[in-house]
Scaffold this active site. Structure first.
Site, PDB file in Angstrom:
ATOM      1  N   HIS A 170       0.821  -1.213   0.000  1.00 56.00           N
ATOM      2  CA  HIS A 170       0.000   0.000   0.000  1.00 56.00           C
ATOM      3  C   HIS A 170       0.851   1.259   0.000  1.00 56.00           C
ATOM      4  O   HIS A 170       0.511   2.242  -0.632  1.00 56.00           O
ATOM      5  CB  HIS A 170      -0.970  -0.013   1.183  1.00 56.00           C
ATOM      6  CG  HIS A 170      -2.174  -0.843   0.898  1.00 56.00           C
ATOM      7  ND1 HIS A 170      -2.354  -2.096   1.397  1.00 56.00           N
ATOM      8  CD2 HIS A 170      -3.242  -0.589   0.096  1.00 56.00           C
ATOM      9  CE1 HIS A 170      -3.483  -2.588   0.936  1.00 56.00           C
ATOM     10  NE2 HIS A 170      -4.053  -1.704   0.148  1.00 56.00           N
TER      11      HIS A 170
ATOM     12  N   CYS B 208     -10.468  -1.117 -10.295  1.00 52.71           N
ATOM     13  CA  CYS B 208      -9.758  -0.036  -9.600  1.00 52.71           C
ATOM     14  C   CYS B 208      -8.398  -0.490  -9.094  1.00 52.71           C
ATOM     15  O   CYS B 208      -7.707   0.255  -8.414  1.00 52.71           O
ATOM     16  CB  CYS B 208     -10.609   0.528  -8.464  1.00 52.71           C
ATOM     17  SG  CYS B 208     -10.994  -0.691  -7.193  1.00 52.71           S
TER      18      CYS B 208
HETATM   19  C1  PEP Z   1      -7.063  -3.745  -4.796  1.00 58.31           C
HETATM   20  O1  PEP Z   1      -6.888  -4.624  -3.946  1.00 58.31           O
HETATM   21  O2  PEP Z   1      -6.855  -3.920  -6.003  1.00 58.31           O
HETATM   22  C2  PEP Z   1      -7.531  -2.406  -4.400  1.00 58.31           C
HETATM   23  C3  PEP Z   1      -7.874  -1.502  -5.291  1.00 58.31           C
HETATM   24  O3  PEP Z   1      -7.564  -2.117  -3.075  1.00 58.31           O
HETATM   25  P1  PEP Z   1      -6.270  -1.830  -2.186  1.00 58.31           P
HETATM   26  O4  PEP Z   1      -5.087  -1.689  -3.106  1.00 58.31           O
HETATM   27  O5  PEP Z   1      -6.550  -0.600  -1.416  1.00 58.31           O
HETATM   28  O6  PEP Z   1      -6.179  -3.042  -1.317  1.00 58.31           O
END
Ligand code: PEP
Ligand code: MG
Length: 529
Positions: free
Chosen positions: A182, A487
């Site tokens: 993240h 996303c």
């Molecule tokens: C994902 O897991 O692709 C996502 C968009 O959420 P995050 O990266 O915040 O876990």
């Protein structure tokens, strides 16, 4: 080239930076254990004491009518019954912020439902002291470091990244970490050069360090020649003002593909022209929190969501419920787990701690009255999780409506990021829309943690699997007549984007720094409707 120490890791593709080392000695983000009951009592006691002192000093400077209100608030803050109710909540395992909110909630609704106008008016005073104590409970922010430094450490907590001002340049060199973590995702979204997985090394504070986010190279005490090599590559050295996006509304809507933006920080919208996208496809609300007390602060959350709607100016804003857990613990909140990526994360944690969920739900219901807000559930595995969450939305909507507070019921969709949910998509009738979270989907499909550099090659090789699953999932969503978008980071990868589009995706949401490149690929692909 100098004889300086050179270390090879993986880069995040965001150019290079040089600066004095800030060597982190802090333990990685505070995680796990709920703070002990006695510490929770102490911090609540301190926060109430601070609030009383602040109100007393206000009283000393104010007129008699206002002093009456303040006196009432001080009395309530000192009320032993409220203190006992809060203590009872702490005894049940709540942290100080939630215990305080729960104790006051009954009082507030009691006042709000009174037939007597004067008593009803007291509800606002109670809400005011509730929020004052919550503000006093907000933890100390993590120690920041000087602008323009290169952060050197084992790993970096997302909250520390977000608390730092990157406009003065700087970069990140991590001994561990992964480009799919993240914090790496946040660094990419702000164009901060980063190298991860460089292994352990020792560097004295203030020593000049060069981080090349393109090659993953880190040089301790670089020579002029080292820097010149990178400068010749015509990559722009920092400081990094956000590359301003040209206004492009016409280009986006000419295509059949909706191009939205992922927002992880309030500063993202402050430096981005809303005309550059078709709205917000993912707001990572867990990154907007600065302390566990914010989780209990409905008002603060409501204001933030309204700010997003105002910025989007009529375009859709998709707000994801707190996705805490995994590599996103919030200090003093959550549970200690041996394997947090496979534990109480996202919607699982929220349903296990409904007090927290209900507060966010109320803030969302209220904000939805001010614009086209949609809600996204993280880490959904089973249809029951969507059904239970929807029920909570309906219950809270009824409570707010009884209080004559303006609300609107938003569309409720789910992240498709757990393979079980992707494979069984047709059973999720209760979800209004779907959004593919390929970052987590990749880690759960390959059994390779997104923040572990030792298995990053496996993680990266998930793309063909993801593309096949995306095509299958999109077909099911279309059969169900429900919108589906993406996303996860796969959508922002120009090399993969044509395959994503070929898989049937018509709505993509990417980091602000990726908008321009993605738009170019879409135009080249000529994906007009
Ligand atoms: C994902 O897991 O692709 C996502 C968009 O959420 P995050 O990266 O915040 O876990
Ligand atoms: Mg995810």
């Amino acid at each position: 080239m100098s004889g300086a120490l050179r270390l090879q890791g993986q880069g995040n593709g965001c150019g290079y930076a040089t600066g004095p080392a800030h060597v982190s000695t802090e333990p990685l983000s505070p995680r796990g254990d709920q703070v002990s009951p006695s510490l929770e009592f102490d911090s609540l006691d301190r926060a109430i004491g601070e609030s009383v002192a602040a109100l007393e000093s206000l009283m000393a400077q104010t007129d008699p009518a206002s002093a009456d209100i303040l006196e009432f608030q001080i009395e309530m803050l000192r009320d032993p019954v409220i203190a006992e109710m809060a203590a009872e909540q702490i005894g049940k395992g709540q942290n100080a912020a939630f215990a305080w909110v729960a104790a006051l909630e009954e009082y507030i609704s009691g006042f709000e439902q009174s037939e007597d106008d004067d008593i009803r008016a007291r509800a606002v005073d109670m809400i005011d002291i509730r929020d004052r104590v919550l503000r006093a409970l907000e933890g100390m922010p993590a120690a920041d470091f000087p602008k323009g430094s290169i952060f050197v450490g084992r790993d970096m907590a997302p909250s520390l990244f977000l608390a730092h001002d990157w406009t003065g340049g700087g970069g990140i060199a991590l001994e561990a970490g992964s480009t799919a973590s993240h914090v790496a995702l946040l660094a990419r979204s702000k164009d901060v050069p980063m190298a991860v997985g460089i292994g352990s090394f020792v560097v004295d504070p203030e020593t000049p360090v060069l981080v090349d986010g393109d090659s993953g190279l880190v040089v301790v005490d670089p020579s002029h020649a080292d820097i010149a090599v990178l400068a010749k590559g015509e990559r722009t050295a920092l400081p990094i003002a956000r590359r301003s996006e040209p206004a492009v509304s016409g280009i986006v809507s000419r295509n059949a593909v909706e191009l939205l933006v992922n927002i992880s920080d309030i500063s993202d919208i402050r430096s981005l022209d809303p005309r550059a996208c078709d709205g917000i496809g993912l707001l990572r609300t867990e990154f907007l929190l600065s302390s566990a007390a914010d989780l209990a602060n409905e008002e603060k959350q409501f204001q933030l969501y309204c700010e997003m709607l105002k910025w989007a100016d009529g375009k859709p804003v998709t707000i994801r419920l707190f996705d805490l857990g995994g590599d996103k613990p919030l200090g003093g909140f959550g549970v200690e787990e041996r394997n947090p990526f496979l534990g109480l994360r996202g919607i699982r944690l929220l349903l296990a701690m409904p007090v927290m969920l209900r507060i966010q739900v109320r803030a969302l219901l209220r904000a939805a009255a001010f614009g086209p807000l949609k809600v996204l559930l993280p880490m959904v595995t089973l249809p029951g999780e969507v059904e239970d969450t929807r029920r909570i939305f309906e219950e809270e909507a009824a409570v707010l409506a009884d209080r004559h507070i303006a609300i609107s019921m938003p569309a409720i969709g789910m992240m498709v990021e757990v393979p079980a949910a992707a494979i069984m998509l047709d059973t999720f009738e209760d979800a209004d829309f779907f959004s593919l979270g390929t970052n987590d989907l990749a880690q759960y499909l390959t059994a390779a943690a997104r923040d572990n550099p030792s298995v990053v090659d496996l993680y990266r090789q998930a793309a063909p699997t993801l593309l096949r699953l995306i095509a299958q999932t999109v077909a099911v969503a279309h059969d169900m007549g429900k919108p589906i978008g993406i996303c996860g980071d796969l959508a922002g990868d120009p090399a993969r984007l044509p395959s994503v589009i070929a898989g049937g995706i018509r709505q993509i949401s990417v980091a602000p720094s990726q908008l321009a490149a993605v738009r170019t690929v879409l135009e080249q692909a000529g994906v007009d409707g």
